[in-house]
Design an enzyme around this catalytic site. Sequence first.
Site, PDB file in Angstrom:
ATOM      1  N   GLY A   1       0.863  -1.174   0.000  1.00  0.00           N
ATOM      2  CA  GLY A   1       0.000   0.000   0.000  1.00  0.00           C
ATOM      3  C   GLY A   1       0.902   1.226   0.000  1.00  0.00           C
TER       4      GLY A   1
ATOM      5  N   ARG B   1      10.017  -1.156  -5.116  1.00  0.00           N
ATOM      6  CA  ARG B   1       8.739  -1.057  -5.831  1.00  0.00           C
ATOM      7  C   ARG B   1       8.708   0.315  -6.530  1.00  0.00           C
ATOM      8  NH1 ARG B   1       3.392  -3.094  -3.231  1.00  0.00           N
ATOM      9  NH2 ARG B   1       3.110  -3.731  -5.396  1.00  0.00           N
TER      10      ARG B   1
ATOM     11  N   GLN C   1      -5.887  -8.724  -2.550  1.00  0.00           N
ATOM     12  CA  GLN C   1      -5.878  -7.754  -1.441  1.00  0.00           C
ATOM     13  C   GLN C   1      -7.300  -7.396  -1.010  1.00  0.00           C
ATOM     14  OE1 GLN C   1      -3.979  -7.484  -4.162  1.00  0.00           O
ATOM     15  NE2 GLN C   1      -2.050  -6.450  -3.769  1.00  0.00           N
TER      16      GLN C   1
ATOM     17  N   ASP D   1      -1.601   4.963  -6.179  1.00  0.00           N
ATOM     18  CA  ASP D   1      -0.164   4.827  -5.921  1.00  0.00           C
ATOM     19  C   ASP D   1       0.607   6.044  -6.394  1.00  0.00           C
ATOM     20  OD1 ASP D   1      -1.165   1.907  -5.867  1.00  0.00           O
ATOM     21  OD2 ASP D   1       0.837   1.890  -4.968  1.00  0.00           O
TER      22      ASP D   1
ATOM     23  N   ASN E   1      -3.015   2.965 -10.102  1.00  0.00           N
ATOM     24  CA  ASN E   1      -3.513   2.199  -8.950  1.00  0.00           C
ATOM     25  C   ASN E   1      -3.529   0.728  -9.350  1.00  0.00           C
ATOM     26  OD1 ASN E   1      -4.525   2.170  -6.203  1.00  0.00           O
ATOM     27  ND2 ASN E   1      -6.509   1.617  -7.032  1.00  0.00           N
ATOM     28  N   LYS E   2      -3.904  -0.122  -8.418  1.00  0.00           N
ATOM     29  CA  LYS E   2      -3.870  -1.569  -8.611  1.00  0.00           C
ATOM     30  C   LYS E   2      -4.514  -1.996  -9.929  1.00  0.00           C
ATOM     31  CE  LYS E   2      -2.296  -4.021  -6.579  1.00  0.00           C
ATOM     32  NZ  LYS E   2      -0.908  -4.411  -6.948  1.00  0.00           N
TER      33      LYS E   2
HETATM   34  O1  MRU Z   1       0.419  -3.889  -4.660  1.00  0.00           O
HETATM   35  P1  MRU Z   1      -0.187  -3.183  -3.499  1.00  0.00           P
HETATM   36  O2  MRU Z   1      -1.022  -4.054  -2.639  1.00  0.00           O
HETATM   37  O3  MRU Z   1       0.825  -2.376  -2.722  1.00  0.00           O
HETATM   38  O4  MRU Z   1      -1.174  -2.114  -4.167  1.00  0.00           O
HETATM   39  C1  MRU Z   1      -1.868  -1.211  -3.361  1.00  0.00           C
HETATM   40  C2  MRU Z   1      -2.806  -0.355  -4.109  1.00  0.00           C
HETATM   41  O5  MRU Z   1      -2.899  -0.397  -5.307  1.00  0.00           O
HETATM   42  C3  MRU Z   1      -3.573   0.656  -3.303  1.00  0.00           C
HETATM   43  O6  MRU Z   1      -4.815   0.924  -3.871  1.00  0.00           O
HETATM   44  C4  MRU Z   1      -2.763   1.962  -3.258  1.00  0.00           C
HETATM   45  O7  MRU Z   1      -1.460   1.722  -2.824  1.00  0.00           O
HETATM   46  C5  MRU Z   1      -3.396   2.970  -2.394  1.00  0.00           C
HETATM   47  S1  MRU Z   1      -3.304   2.522  -0.705  1.00  0.00           S
HETATM   48  C6  MRU Z   1      -3.943   3.748   0.235  1.00  0.00           C
END
Ligand code: MRU
Length: 334
Positions: free
Chosen positions: A55, A88, A182, A223, A233-234
């Site tokens: 996140g 990342r 997630q 992100d 975003n994801k």
């Molecule tokens: O791969 P992840 O689980 O780190 O991805 C997280 C996301 O895409 C969240 O939506 C994003 O980081 C926002 S968290 C407040």
Amino acid sequence: MNTLTGRDPIPPTIAWVDDHVELIDQRRLPEDLQIIAVHTVDELCHLIRTLAVRGAPAIGVAGAMGVALAWCRGESIDVAAAKLIATRPTAVNLAWGVERARRADDPVAAAVKLAADDVARNRALGAAGAPLLGAGVRVLTHCNAGALACVGYGTAIGVIRAAHEQGRCPSVWVDETRPILQGARLTAWELQRLGIPATIITDGAAAATMAGGQVDAVVVGADRVAANGDVANKIGTYSLAIAAHHHRVPFYVAAPSPTLDSATPSGGQIEVEMRDAREVMELGGVRIAPDGAAAANPAFDITPRALITAYITEHGVFDEPADAFGAAAEVEDA
Ligand code: MRU
């Protein structure tokens, strides 16, 4: 090791304790709420890469705490910073957190402050966004942008949580969020702990749920928000935004100021993390694809500004990305 505490139904995701970092191992949720102690930068890098801590806001604070670890151990801060940032690439918060700690005279104090600021910021963001959600609102969310994705409270889930605290009785459609799940694992767990009604759906069911008139709003995290308002975003967020646009469902992006990246002009310049293909070909460690099959695993996608109804930050709700950036810059300059 289990020293993280808090009155919140969801303990802090990450904390500095004495001379080390403690964090919830999110790979083990929802079965097991286990807290691990982290003493070295290399260990922390591994935990970020393998999504034990994940996140955007949470990895920002993890990055700062990684610099603090190096400082406490008398190691090179520059080497630690480079290692941490490389774990990342998509979430701008990671480099932001690392740089904040690197520039500080006392990186530990800086990292601890970033952790406290995160929770305060998310509470303000939630309070700003909650009025967008009317009584009995049915919200759809993707991935996990909750307390676990931050130090606490959450961003997209923070908005839903604030609406719940105000008695608006929201209910939530939770996209399961392939391939790491997630949504099904983490968001459903958080909402259960908060007493907010939630129903998990497969990512592919989101458009049909909207077509059935069962979704009043979509709220997701981010992100990275580029200067023109495009949002990383994801993976799956973009298709959700297209479906929401088609069905005239408002699509809100909840993003605290550290996620706003004025240095990146548009989504085209955002690096999308490519993860191991095994995450797609396996489910819970069990292979589901035939031997010899190929898979691609982009972890994020870019949602163009045109599909976004409004941006929710700790400074308010903004229809125009420039206004969200302007409000953040004003506070930064003050
Ligand atoms: O791969 P992840 O689980 O780190 O991805 C997280 C996301 O895409 C969240 O939506 C994003 O980081 C926002 S968290 C407040």
